[in-house]
Design a protein around this motif. Structure first.
Motif, short mmCIF file in Angstrom:
data_model
loop_
_atom_site.label_atom_id
_atom_site.label_comp_id
_atom_site.label_asym_id
_atom_site.label_seq_id
_atom_site.Cartn_x
_atom_site.Cartn_y
_atom_site.Cartn_z
N VAL A 104 0.84 -1.21 0.00
CA VAL A 104 0.00 0.00 0.00
C VAL A 104 0.87 1.25 0.00
N ARG A 105 1.88 1.25 0.85
CA ARG A 105 2.79 2.40 0.94
C ARG A 105 3.46 2.67 -0.42
N THR A 106 3.91 1.60 -1.07
CA THR A 106 4.63 1.73 -2.34
C THR A 106 3.69 2.18 -3.45
N TRP A 107 2.53 1.56 -3.53
CA TRP A 107 1.58 1.94 -4.58
C TRP A 107 1.08 3.37 -4.37
N ALA A 108 0.89 3.76 -3.12
CA ALA A 108 0.46 5.13 -2.85
C ALA A 108 1.53 6.13 -3.30
N ALA A 109 2.79 5.80 -3.09
CA ALA A 109 3.88 6.68 -3.53
C ALA A 109 3.86 6.84 -5.05
N ILE A 110 3.55 5.76 -5.76
CA ILE A 110 3.47 5.84 -7.22
C ILE A 110 2.32 6.75 -7.63
N LEU A 111 1.16 6.56 -7.02
CA LEU A 111 0.00 7.40 -7.36
C LEU A 111 0.26 8.87 -7.04
N ASN A 112 0.96 9.11 -5.95
CA ASN A 112 1.25 10.50 -5.56
C ASN A 112 2.30 11.13 -6.45
N THR A 113 3.08 10.30 -7.15
CA THR A 113 4.11 10.82 -8.05
C THR A 113 3.57 11.03 -9.46
N VAL A 114 2.77 10.10 -9.95
CA VAL A 114 2.26 10.16 -11.32
C VAL A 114 0.94 10.94 -11.31
N GLU A 115 1.01 12.16 -11.72
CA GLU A 115 -0.15 13.06 -11.66
C GLU A 115 -1.30 12.53 -12.51
N GLY A 116 -2.51 12.58 -11.95
CA GLY A 116 -3.69 12.17 -12.69
C GLY A 116 -3.87 10.67 -12.82
N SER A 117 -3.00 9.91 -12.17
CA SER A 117 -3.10 8.44 -12.27
C SER A 117 -4.15 7.91 -11.32
N ARG A 118 -4.53 6.68 -11.55
CA ARG A 118 -5.45 5.99 -10.65
C ARG A 118 -5.04 4.52 -10.57
N LEU A 119 -5.61 3.83 -9.60
CA LEU A 119 -5.28 2.42 -9.36
C LEU A 119 -6.56 1.60 -9.38
N MET A 120 -6.60 0.59 -10.24
CA MET A 120 -7.75 -0.31 -10.32
C MET A 120 -7.40 -1.61 -9.61
N LEU A 121 -8.24 -2.01 -8.67
CA LEU A 121 -8.07 -3.27 -7.94
C LEU A 121 -9.27 -4.15 -8.20
N LYS A 122 -9.01 -5.43 -8.37
CA LYS A 122 -10.08 -6.42 -8.51
C LYS A 122 -9.76 -7.60 -7.61
N GLY A 123 -10.75 -8.03 -6.85
CA GLY A 123 -10.52 -9.18 -5.98
C GLY A 123 -11.79 -9.60 -5.30
N ARG A 124 -11.86 -10.86 -4.96
CA ARG A 124 -13.07 -11.39 -4.34
C ARG A 124 -13.39 -10.68 -3.03
N ILE A 125 -12.34 -10.29 -2.27
CA ILE A 125 -12.63 -9.70 -0.96
C ILE A 125 -13.24 -8.30 -1.08
N LEU A 126 -13.23 -7.71 -2.28
CA LEU A 126 -13.84 -6.40 -2.43
C LEU A 126 -15.36 -6.47 -2.43
N GLY A 127 -15.90 -7.71 -2.40
CA GLY A 127 -17.32 -7.87 -2.16
C GLY A 127 -17.67 -7.77 -0.70
N ASN A 128 -16.66 -7.61 0.14
CA ASN A 128 -16.81 -7.52 1.59
C ASN A 128 -16.70 -6.04 1.98
N ALA A 129 -17.79 -5.47 2.50
CA ALA A 129 -17.83 -4.04 2.80
C ALA A 129 -16.74 -3.64 3.79
N VAL A 130 -16.50 -4.48 4.78
CA VAL A 130 -15.46 -4.18 5.77
C VAL A 130 -14.10 -4.10 5.10
N ALA A 131 -13.81 -5.06 4.20
CA ALA A 131 -12.52 -5.05 3.50
C ALA A 131 -12.39 -3.80 2.63
N ARG A 132 -13.44 -3.45 1.91
CA ARG A 132 -13.39 -2.25 1.07
C ARG A 132 -13.06 -1.02 1.90
N ASP A 133 -13.75 -0.87 3.03
CA ASP A 133 -13.52 0.31 3.87
C ASP A 133 -12.10 0.33 4.42
#
Length: 643
Positions: free
Chosen positions: A466-495
């Motif tokens: 998370v720390r590393t990917w956040a650093a990439i997003l904060n460096t590359v202006e206008g970028s976004r991160l797409m995540l896909k995974g079964r646990i994203l159907g879990n509201a607690v995990a998403r939050d």
């Protein structure tokens, strides 16, 4: 009979034997002796005696019922199911037979049949909590979670101390995304039966699915404190330890070896046979994944390319729900053996009867793996390949298939219970799904900024990731991160995931979160919305990396110090893309940002990656199979020479 009911087993046994001395064909005599054997913990003898009673009086429902109980104790659920089916047919008013039969049908994955039988029991007694509990499990298996929750809730009302009912309720509530309530139900299951391993095991699964890996691991340890031999908790503990940043090759080796050291080793006979070193080999593959599963993409090329003059192929399929892929794989196999529901001992006996020379495990400690079979040593040479990215810790497995990049010579060898066999050109051979979509144009060209993405199991997304990917997003202006995974159907995990990125100043709108996408809805198409894939560490992706590359998406990976963290290096190096592999978090960030700043290079990679893969060792089924068959032959020659 009176002595038997009073608990005087020896006195009762003497009387039954006297009866049989006078009347050797007395079915009751055989039956009661079988019951005594069962009570004394000798299920095999019980099966023999009660089976004799069944042959003498096949219309006695009680005989079939008790034969089923003996089979259950012996671990042969397949024959137990058959016995209970006959008991229920002969006595359809026996709701206990119906309830047990329904449970066994559910365990066998025959959920529709289980529902029918359990509803028959409930028609006779609507307030039968065990049947309601079994019905909840069957309905969970049918993905009818609201109905399952209702049945389980009623079972808990009737029997608040029934731990399994709380477990089934928790499983249903989780699927309904009522995660806090599900956690409460699982904790009630633990309270109801603190000595049982299943409740903390299920709680552990919920916690893992809620992106609480450390808590989940502790819950698996609690399950193993209740029962050190509870295999599902062992497997989930060992697998999830691979995700943690603080684990080393040494610590993982010690944990794996310790967890398998006390496994039952009860092979019925020794495999001391040796033979002609150059004869046709009998190769057996053991797997729960002869089905639509990521492992099938790597297994099918091998099975289709095997030299049938050199090897005779056996499959030992621990497949609960066969599908179209199962049928297709079956077409490549010389001999297909269904071992679902079979005990380790019985399955090992079948393998011994087949005179297998080399037995290959394809699952390790992952879900429904059958390493317990290998502990029985049913084959002279035993091998681990493909399905588990670490040592099995099992001394009965002689070899593990890998390569020099994933397991460098010297550094890795001492922390494996197996001898490492390193294949040139990688230890994977990939076959893309036949319905894979075409590679789409570079998403960046649509003018919406760079889209990074990861479709890995998000339990691999550690705080460092998370720390590393956040650093990439904060460096590359206008970028976004797409995540896909079964646990994203879990509201607690998403939050929790959104909060973790927010802690590194990444706003929610920079993240695009996708739940699991069914295969018939073309999940690979989502790669056409990604410019650059980001690999997880210290547990890299495998199938996800192959899929990204097949879809023209380059992968940035970080090479770690153990096998699971070096698979990305193995894949990318064999594609001639070692420059995409970082040696540190800072290097990973730099490589991702550098690639994001070069859309022309991204476009060149996108249009050429699929062809590059097809021309590489990673998709060369014939070449890979020849290498693996050569390794098998070398193993067999060593065995034949007594080495």
């Amino acid at each position: 009979m009176q002595r038997h009911q009073a608990g005087d087993l020896t006195g009762a046994e003497d009387i039954y034997r006297e009866v049989l001395n006078t009347d050797p064909e007395n079915a009751d005599g055989h039956h009661f002796l079988g019951l005594i054997a069962h009570q004394r913990g000798a299920p095999e003898k019980a099966i023999q005696l009660i089976g004799r009673a069944v042959s003498l009086a096949p219309d006695r429902a009680t005989f079939h019922f008790n034969l089923g109980a003996a089979y259950l104790t012996a671990g042969d659920t397949g024959r137990a199911l058959t016995a209970y089916e006959e008991a229920a047919r002969l006595d359809p008013d026996n709701i206990s037979a119906l309830q047990i039969l329904g449970g066994l049908l559910g365990q066998a994955g025959r959920f529709d049949a289980a529902e029918t039988v359990l509803r028959q029991a409930l028609d006779k007694n609507p307030d039968f909590p065990e049947a309601l509990c079994g019905l909840a499990a069957a309905l969970n298996g049918l993905n009818r979670w609201a109905e399952a929750a209702s049945a389980a809730e009623r079972a808990t009302e009737l029997a608040p101390g029934m731990s399994e009912a709380w477990t089934n309720l928790g499983n249903a509530l989780e699927k309904l995304d009522r995660v806090p309530e599900a956690e409460t139900a699982h904790r009630r299951a633990i309270e109801a039966d603190p000595a049982a391993p299943l409740p903390p095991y299920n709680l552990g699964n919920l916690l893992i699915d809620s992106w609480r890996t450390v808590d989940g691991i502790q819950s698996f340890r609690n399950a193993l404190a209740a029962d050190p031999d509870y295999r599902p908790a062992q497997g989930n503990l060992l697998l999830n330890l691979l995700y943690l940043e603080d684990q080393t090759e040494e610590s993982l080796f010690r944990e794996h070896s310790g967890r398998t050291s006390h496994w039952a080793r009860t092979s019925s006979r020794s495999v001391a046979r040796q033979g002609d070193a150059e004869r046709r080999l009998r190769i057996g593959y053991v797997s729960p994944d002869f089905r639509t599963h990521s492992c099938a993409y790597f297994l099918e090329p091998l099975l289709s390319a095997h030299n049938k003059d050199a090897v005779e192929v056996f499959a030992y399929a621990n497949v609960q729900r066969p599908d179209d892929t199962t049928a297709r794989l079956q077409g490549y196999i010389d001999h297909w053996r269904d071992i679902w529901g079979m005990s380790d001992k019985v399955a090992a006996g079948r393998i011994e009867d087949d005179d297998i020379d080399i037995l290959v495990d394809l699952a390790g400690h992952s879900a429904n793996g059958r390493l317990g079979i290998f502990a029985q040593r049913p084959a002279p040479v035993q091998v681990s390949w493909l399905g588990y990215p670490a040592t099995t810790g099992l001394p009965e497995i002689d070899y593990r298939i890998t390569d020099e990049d994933a397991d460098p010579t010297g550094a890795s060898d001492q922390w494996h219970s197996e001898a490492l066999i390193r294949l040139d050109g990688g230890f994977h051979c990939y076959q893309a799904p036949g319905n894979a979509p075409d590679v789409g144009p570079l998403p960046y060209r649509h003018g919406s900024g760079i889209t990074f993405g990861s479709f890995n199991n998000l339990s691999k997304m550690t705080p460092a990731v998370v720390r590393t990917w956040a650093a990439i997003l904060n460096t590359v202006e206008g970028s976004r991160l797409m995540l896909k995974g079964r646990i994203l159907g879990n509201a607690v995990a998403r939050d929790r995931i959104l909060q973790a990125f927010a802690g590194h100043e990444v706003a929610d709108d920079r993240l695009v979160l996708h739940d699991w996408i069914p295969r018939d809805q073309s999940p690979l198409s989502l790669y056409n919305q990604i410019d650059i894939a980001l690999d997880t560490f210290p547990y890299n992706g495998t199938t996800t990396s192959f899929e990204a590359l097949w879809m023209g998406v380059p992968v940035i990976s970080l090479a770690g110090q153990r096998h699971a963290g070096r698979v990305g290096l193995s894949i990318l190096k064999n594609l001639g893309l070692a420059e995409l592999v970082a040696g540190s978090e800072a290097d990973y960030i730099a490589k991702a940002c550098e690639l994001a700043a070069d859309p022309d290079r991204l476009e060149t990679l996108r249009t050429g990656l699929r062809g590059r893969m097809m021309g590489s060792s990673l998709c060369d089924a014939g070449g890979f199979t020849e290498k693996l068959e050569t390794a098998y032959r070398d193993m067999w020659r060593k065995w034949s020479a007594g080495a």
